[in-house]
Scaffold this motif. Structure first.
Motif, PDB file in Angstrom:
ATOM      1  N   LEU A   1       0.852  -1.187   0.000  1.00 53.03           N
ATOM      2  CA  LEU A   1       0.000   0.000   0.000  1.00 53.03           C
ATOM      3  C   LEU A   1       0.891   1.242   0.000  1.00 53.03           C
ATOM      4  CD1 LEU A   1      -2.806   1.320   0.208  1.00 53.03           C
ATOM      5  CD2 LEU A   1      -2.579   1.187   2.700  1.00 53.03           C
ATOM      6  N   THR A   2       0.814   2.038  -1.042  1.00 54.53           N
ATOM      7  CA  THR A   2       1.577   3.294  -1.105  1.00 54.53           C
ATOM      8  C   THR A   2       0.893   4.340  -0.229  1.00 54.53           C
ATOM      9  OG1 THR A   2       2.383   2.830  -3.340  1.00 54.53           O
ATOM     10  CG2 THR A   2       2.398   5.125  -2.612  1.00 54.53           C
ATOM     11  N   VAL A   3       1.654   4.933   0.688  1.00 53.96           N
ATOM     12  CA  VAL A   3       1.097   5.919   1.619  1.00 53.96           C
ATOM     13  C   VAL A   3       1.990   7.149   1.633  1.00 53.96           C
ATOM     14  CG1 VAL A   3      -0.070   4.240   3.101  1.00 53.96           C
ATOM     15  CG2 VAL A   3       2.317   4.814   3.544  1.00 53.96           C
ATOM     16  N   GLN A   4       1.400   8.280   1.984  1.00 52.06           N
ATOM     17  CA  GLN A   4       2.111   9.539   2.090  1.00 52.06           C
ATOM     18  C   GLN A   4       2.253   9.944   3.549  1.00 52.06           C
ATOM     19  OE1 GLN A   4       3.415  11.033  -0.608  1.00 52.06           O
ATOM     20  NE2 GLN A   4       2.552   9.421  -1.920  1.00 52.06           N
ATOM     21  N   LYS A   5       3.271  10.706   3.842  1.00 51.89           N
ATOM     22  CA  LYS A   5       3.466  11.196   5.199  1.00 51.89           C
ATOM     23  C   LYS A   5       2.250  12.009   5.645  1.00 51.89           C
ATOM     24  CE  LYS A   5       6.300  14.253   7.978  1.00 51.89           C
ATOM     25  NZ  LYS A   5       7.377  15.247   7.985  1.00 51.89           N
ATOM     26  N   GLY A   6       1.754  11.712   6.850  1.00 49.69           N
ATOM     27  CA  GLY A   6       0.604  12.414   7.391  1.00 49.69           C
ATOM     28  C   GLY A   6      -0.711  11.674   7.198  1.00 49.69           C
ATOM     29  N   ASP A   7      -0.722  10.607   6.350  1.00 49.87           N
ATOM     30  CA  ASP A   7      -1.951   9.834   6.150  1.00 49.87           C
ATOM     31  C   ASP A   7      -2.315   9.077   7.426  1.00 49.87           C
ATOM     32  OD1 ASP A   7      -1.932  10.733   3.603  1.00 49.87           O
ATOM     33  OD2 ASP A   7      -1.371   8.821   2.666  1.00 49.87           O
ATOM     34  N   PHE A   8      -3.633   8.891   7.633  1.00 51.80           N
ATOM     35  CA  PHE A   8      -4.127   8.090   8.740  1.00 51.80           C
ATOM     36  C   PHE A   8      -4.537   6.720   8.206  1.00 51.80           C
ATOM     37  CE2 PHE A   8      -4.306  10.606  12.579  1.00 51.80           C
ATOM     38  CZ  PHE A   8      -4.134  11.893  12.098  1.00 51.80           C
ATOM     39  N   LEU A   9      -4.114   5.674   8.881  1.00 49.41           N
ATOM     40  CA  LEU A   9      -4.403   4.305   8.458  1.00 49.41           C
ATOM     41  C   LEU A   9      -5.079   3.536   9.574  1.00 49.41           C
ATOM     42  CD1 LEU A   9      -1.001   3.350   6.732  1.00 49.41           C
ATOM     43  CD2 LEU A   9      -3.029   4.352   5.665  1.00 49.41           C
ATOM     44  N   ARG A  10      -5.985   2.649   9.169  1.00 55.05           N
ATOM     45  CA  ARG A  10      -6.590   1.713  10.121  1.00 55.05           C
ATOM     46  C   ARG A  10      -5.900   0.369   9.945  1.00 55.05           C
ATOM     47  NH1 ARG A  10     -11.334  -1.727  10.622  1.00 55.05           N
ATOM     48  NH2 ARG A  10     -11.865  -1.380   8.442  1.00 55.05           N
ATOM     49  N   ILE A  11      -5.324  -0.133  11.009  1.00 55.47           N
ATOM     50  CA  ILE A  11      -4.565  -1.370  10.950  1.00 55.47           C
ATOM     51  C   ILE A  11      -5.529  -2.548  11.109  1.00 55.47           C
ATOM     52  CG2 ILE A  11      -2.676  -2.701  11.924  1.00 55.47           C
ATOM     53  CD1 ILE A  11      -1.903  -0.067  10.543  1.00 55.47           C
ATOM     54  N   LEU A  12      -5.528  -3.415  10.104  1.00 55.56           N
ATOM     55  CA  LEU A  12      -6.406  -4.585  10.131  1.00 55.56           C
ATOM     56  C   LEU A  12      -5.715  -5.790  10.755  1.00 55.56           C
ATOM     57  CD1 LEU A  12      -7.862  -4.218   6.519  1.00 55.56           C
ATOM     58  CD2 LEU A  12      -8.768  -3.298   8.658  1.00 55.56           C
ATOM     59  N   THR A  13      -4.439  -5.970  10.432  1.00 52.96           N
ATOM     60  CA  THR A  13      -3.693  -7.120  10.955  1.00 52.96           C
ATOM     61  C   THR A  13      -2.266  -6.697  11.252  1.00 52.96           C
ATOM     62  OG1 THR A  13      -4.995  -8.641   9.593  1.00 52.96           O
ATOM     63  CG2 THR A  13      -2.963  -9.503  10.541  1.00 52.96           C
ATOM     64  N   LYS A  14      -1.787  -7.046  12.440  1.00 50.19           N
ATOM     65  CA  LYS A  14      -0.400  -6.771  12.819  1.00 50.19           C
ATOM     66  C   LYS A  14       0.413  -8.052  12.682  1.00 50.19           C
ATOM     67  CE  LYS A  14      -1.521  -3.060  16.080  1.00 50.19           C
ATOM     68  NZ  LYS A  14      -1.405  -2.575  17.472  1.00 50.19           N
ATOM     69  N   ASN A  15       1.018  -8.233  11.508  1.00 47.32           N
ATOM     70  CA  ASN A  15       1.798  -9.445  11.267  1.00 47.32           C
ATOM     71  C   ASN A  15       3.102  -9.412  12.054  1.00 47.32           C
ATOM     72  OD1 ASN A  15      -0.114 -10.330   9.370  1.00 47.32           O
ATOM     73  ND2 ASN A  15       0.845  -9.105   7.766  1.00 47.32           N
ATOM     74  N   PRO A  16       3.539 -10.548  12.572  1.00 45.94           N
ATOM     75  CA  PRO A  16       4.760 -10.571  13.392  1.00 45.94           C
ATOM     76  C   PRO A  16       6.028 -10.240  12.618  1.00 45.94           C
ATOM     77  CG  PRO A  16       3.967 -12.808  12.959  1.00 45.94           C
ATOM     78  CD  PRO A  16       2.902 -11.886  12.481  1.00 45.94           C
ATOM     79  N   ASP A  17       5.975 -10.307  11.257  1.00 44.44           N
ATOM     80  CA  ASP A  17       7.177 -10.012  10.477  1.00 44.44           C
ATOM     81  C   ASP A  17       7.409  -8.523  10.303  1.00 44.44           C
ATOM     82  OD1 ASP A  17       5.602 -10.885   7.277  1.00 44.44           O
ATOM     83  OD2 ASP A  17       5.203  -9.281   8.708  1.00 44.44           O
ATOM     84  N   GLY A  18       6.525  -7.684  10.864  1.00 45.49           N
ATOM     85  CA  GLY A  18       6.710  -6.244  10.781  1.00 45.49           C
ATOM     86  C   GLY A  18       5.979  -5.581   9.639  1.00 45.49           C
ATOM     87  N   TRP A  19       5.316  -6.347   8.779  1.00 45.22           N
ATOM     88  CA  TRP A  19       4.525  -5.794   7.681  1.00 45.22           C
ATOM     89  C   TRP A  19       3.057  -5.919   8.038  1.00 45.22           C
ATOM     90  CZ3 TRP A  19       6.439  -3.334   3.385  1.00 45.22           C
ATOM     91  CH2 TRP A  19       7.824  -3.377   3.248  1.00 45.22           C
ATOM     92  N   TRP A  20       2.430  -4.772   8.300  1.00 45.80           N
ATOM     93  CA  TRP A  20       1.049  -4.750   8.783  1.00 45.80           C
ATOM     94  C   TRP A  20       0.083  -4.496   7.631  1.00 45.80           C
ATOM     95  CZ3 TRP A  20       1.499  -1.300  13.800  1.00 45.80           C
ATOM     96  CH2 TRP A  20       2.267  -1.985  14.754  1.00 45.80           C
ATOM     97  N   LEU A  21      -1.080  -5.161   7.720  1.00 44.26           N
ATOM     98  CA  LEU A  21      -2.144  -4.949   6.743  1.00 44.26           C
ATOM     99  C   LEU A  21      -2.955  -3.728   7.169  1.00 44.26           C
ATOM    100  CD1 LEU A  21      -3.675  -5.940   4.252  1.00 44.26           C
ATOM    101  CD2 LEU A  21      -5.083  -7.357   5.779  1.00 44.26           C
ATOM    102  N   ALA A  22      -3.007  -2.722   6.294  1.00 43.91           N
ATOM    103  CA  ALA A  22      -3.631  -1.449   6.650  1.00 43.91           C
ATOM    104  C   ALA A  22      -4.648  -1.041   5.590  1.00 43.91           C
ATOM    105  CB  ALA A  22      -2.571  -0.358   6.796  1.00 43.91           C
ATOM    106  N   GLU A  23      -5.552  -0.130   5.996  1.00 42.31           N
ATOM    107  CA  GLU A  23      -6.564   0.436   5.105  1.00 42.31           C
ATOM    108  C   GLU A  23      -6.522   1.951   5.230  1.00 42.31           C
ATOM    109  OE1 GLU A  23     -10.521  -0.665   6.077  1.00 42.31           O
ATOM    110  OE2 GLU A  23     -11.416   0.163   4.242  1.00 42.31           O
ATOM    111  N   ASP A  24      -6.453   2.642   4.081  1.00 42.26           N
ATOM    112  CA  ASP A  24      -6.396   4.090   4.134  1.00 42.26           C
ATOM    113  C   ASP A  24      -7.793   4.693   4.074  1.00 42.26           C
ATOM    114  OD1 ASP A  24      -7.202   3.868   1.513  1.00 42.26           O
ATOM    115  OD2 ASP A  24      -5.306   4.512   0.642  1.00 42.26           O
ATOM    116  N   SER A  25      -7.868   6.031   4.029  1.00 48.76           N
ATOM    117  CA  SER A  25      -9.158   6.725   4.071  1.00 48.76           C
ATOM    118  C   SER A  25      -9.997   6.479   2.827  1.00 48.76           C
ATOM    119  CB  SER A  25      -8.929   8.233   4.245  1.00 48.76           C
ATOM    120  OG  SER A  25      -8.127   8.737   3.179  1.00 48.76           O
ATOM    121  N   LYS A  26      -9.374   6.040   1.721  1.00 49.65           N
ATOM    122  CA  LYS A  26     -10.109   5.767   0.487  1.00 49.65           C
ATOM    123  C   LYS A  26     -10.523   4.313   0.354  1.00 49.65           C
ATOM    124  CE  LYS A  26      -7.735   9.494  -2.002  1.00 49.65           C
ATOM    125  NZ  LYS A  26      -6.899   9.844  -3.182  1.00 49.65           N
ATOM    126  N   GLY A  27     -10.270   3.533   1.399  1.00 51.38           N
ATOM    127  CA  GLY A  27     -10.678   2.140   1.391  1.00 51.38           C
ATOM    128  C   GLY A  27      -9.687   1.192   0.762  1.00 51.38           C
TER     129      GLY A  27
END
Length: 657
Positions: free
Chosen positions: A159-185
């Motif tokens: 997921l490409t994100v910009q500095k200052g974006d707010f994300l909702r974290i869906l899954t916190k994977n133990p490898d450090g790569w989290w599944l996230a959802e931005d404001s546009k879904g």
């Protein structure tokens, strides 16, 4: 005709060549690791790295045991060749160490590892989730995070994100790569080190686990900054909020940040010239590591550093300035030796000039002479003995500003550039003029533009892209080898130091006086009694005030102009005159209440101090009024302190002696 017999040194050189080829191949494989292999490839690369480290270490041990007598035929310049080979092996060791650190950091999962977990993995995940639910105090289950650094997706599913974006974290994977959802879904994976808890939520949780959150944040940041950016630097602190306010007002370009090097200078003396000019004690604390006496010449023993060169700052172009509401007090450039991980020298500052007709062009004044301030001197020397293969010079363009509405002062970085001093094979970069790209953000950020609007316009035809490229900020610098005279003088200085070329002679004279007192004239090497020497006790303070150093330089130039050529070659005479000039000029000024305090980027205060310094220094060197003032009936001096005269050998580069 019989074949020529190979000597041990030549055989070892070929072994080193073979190791270098294997290391280069490993580097190429590691660079492709994320795209071509999974965890099995990571394990294999780590094993190869370990084997190469052992081979390099064994080769180094063999090299150190070699002697010239073992050679079957005479070898010219044997010791120098052996030293060159040792440095080449040290470079390989440093490269392998960096690879080892990189391979030890958890890598990003490949596409095959991003699929839905198996049933057994589900069971394990459920067990881990139950354990986490039993102890919520160990990790807060935060749903929303803010992006602190722009991330561009590298693989499908990112997921490409910009500095200052707010994300909702869906899954916190133990490898450090989290599944996230931005404001546009949109959903995808992002690295957790690019995220932080929003400020308002941090305030709510501050009383419960403030210390835990800070420690976790530091642990999370370090791997990402090393892998993606190549810099081990902490993220901006509270000063970033003021910059965000100015950015939101449109008062500064988006690529500006709080100055990293200015903050380091303000934290203490660790990155000041006064710290690096002091001799460093050896591990035994009974001798010096970088200061030795040569009984044959009666002088400091020269030390050849890996990098010893001259640098000329020419200009910076297309550097945007702050907008309405912000007044610039100083434009300057700070530089230091850097290896991609940490600062390895003092931080040197050179003030830039600009014309109101062309405000985006910064210029420097090389070859400062006479009584012109060395703060404006664009001619610098750079000296470092670090074996790092990534050794280079870090430049930070900065401004000191004041907000018209609030009177608030601050330091901003207008961008940074990095000039690597050695190529991939370990050879020095060409000594010529280099045009460096100026990056926005801070040295630990990557892919940030000083003015992003220029990059957005760089689309369309090749012609338009060329025009946009010409509008990008650039720094023009020139590298050159020192002259024979300057090289001999530089070899008397510490192994790591950056400074103005016009001060080299003064620094060398100080080091000679230092060697006399600390090495030559000590009764024994075990003797650690206090030494009465006001020059050694106070010179480092003068070094941190360029106007005092300029006064000493001007007085010394005037004194030296009266000497005969034979006197200029008399080392003992020069040292005595140096002490005499120092004591009659700047020493009385250090504790004079009539001298205005130093205030950076305050033009009125700087002018008052400049006039006071040179009025007193000029009178002192011509009439001897400096020492007379100290011995007068009513001296205008601050209270006497023993540290003004005494030097201690029991400390190692500390601020108290």
């Amino acid at each position: 005709m019989p074949l020529k017999r190979k000597g041990p040194l030549q055989t070892l050189q070929r072994e080193t060549d073979d190791i270098k080829k294997q290391v280069d191949a490993l580097v190429r494989d590691v660079q492709q690791l994320d795209r071509t292999v999974g965890s099995a490839g990571l394990t294999e690369a780590s094993q190869r790295c370990g084997d190469l480290q052992k081979s390099t270490e064994e080769t180094m041990k063999t090299l150190k045991k070699l002697t010239k007598a073992e050679e079957p035929a005479p070898v010219g310049n044997y010791e120098q060749r052996k030293l060159d080979e040792e440095r080449r092996l040290q470079t390989i060791q440093q490269q392998l160490q960096s690879l080892s650190v990189m391979l030890s950091v958890p890598q990003k999962p490949t596409q095959s590892e991003k699929v839905t977990p198996s049933a057994s993995q589900d069971e394990e995940s459920e067990e881990e989730s139950e354990e986490e639910d039993e102890d919520d105090d160990e990790e807060k289950q935060t749903d929303f995070f803010v992006v602190v650094c722009t991330f561009v997706g590298e693989q499908e599913g990112d997921l490409t994100v910009q500095k200052g974006d707010f994300l909702r974290i869906l899954t916190k994977n133990p490898d450090g790569w989290w599944l996230a959802e931005d404001s546009k879904g949109r959903k995808g994976l992002v690295p957790k080190t690019f995220l932080k808890v929003p400020q308002d939520q941090e305030e709510e949780e501050e009383d419960e686990d403030e210390s835990d959150t800070e420690e976790e944040g530091e642990e999370q940041l370090e791997p990402t900054t090393k892998l993606r950016c190549g810099f081990e630097t902490q993220p901006p602190d509270g000063a970033m909020n003021a910059t965000d306010v100015l950015s939101a007002m449109g008062a500064i370009p988006a690529g500006f940040r709080p100055s990293t090097l200015s903050r380091m200078l303000a934290e203490g003396n660790t990155y000041r010239s006064s710290y690096y000019i002091q001799p460093e004690l050896s591990q035994s604390q009974l001798a010096f590591k970088d200061l030795f006496w040569d009984s044959d010449t009666g002088n400091v023993r020269p030390r050849v550093a890996r990098s010893s060169l001259m640098l000329t700052l020419w200009s910076c172009r297309m550097i945007p300035g702050p907008g309405v509401g912000v007044q610039v007090l100083s434009r300057h450039l700070r530089l230091c030796v850097f290896d991609g991980v940490k600062v390895l020298s003092n931080i040197h500052t050179v003030r830039a000039c600009h014309s109101p007709k062309n405000p985006k062009m910064w210029t420097f004044s090389p070859r400062t002479a006479g009584i012109l301030p060395s703060l404006l001197d664009g001619d610098c020397f750079v000296r470092s003995d670090s074996p790092s293969p990534d050794l280079g010079i870090l430049f930070e363009l900065g401004v000191t500003y004041i907000r018209n509405s609030t009177g608030e002062r601050g330091d901003l970085s207008c961008g940074w550039a990095f000039l690597k001093l050695f190529d991939a094979s370990g050879a020095p970069v060409p000594h010529r003029t280099h045009e460096l790209n100026v990056n926005g953000g801070t040295p630990y950020e990557r892919g940030v533009d000083v003015d992003p609007s220029i990059s957005r316009r760089a689309t369309g035809s090749v012609f338009h892209q060329m025009l946009a490229s010409r509008k990008q900020p650039k720094l023009l610098v020139k590298l050159r080898l020192p002259s024979t005279k300057n090289r001999a003088t530089l070899n008397l200085l510490p192994d790591s130091l950056v400074g103005s070329t016009c001060s080299i002679q003064l620094l060398a004279l100080y080091r000679q006086v230092l060697a006399d007192a600390l090495v030559r004239d000590r009764p024994t090497i075990q003797n650690a009694d206090l030494i009465c020497n006001p020059v050694l006790a106070t010179f480092k303070e003068v070094l941190d005030h360029t106007d005092l150093l300029d006064a000493l330089r001007s007085a010394w130039a005037e004194k030296e102009s009266t000497l005969r050529r034979s006197h200029k070659r008399d080392c003992e005479l020069l040292k005595g005159l140096f002490v005499e000039v120092y004591m009659s000029t700047v020493f009385p000024l250090l504790w004079s209440p009539a001298l205005p305090p130093a205030q950076w980027a305050d033009e009125e205060q700087e002018t008052l101090r400049w006039n006071a310094v040179f009025a007193s220094a000029t009178l002192g060197v011509r009439d001897g009024a400096g020492l007379s003032a100290l011995l007068s009936v009513n001296p205008a001096q601050e209270a006497f302190d023993i540290t003004q005269l005494m030097v201690s050998l029991s400390c190692n580069k500390c601020s108290s002696c």
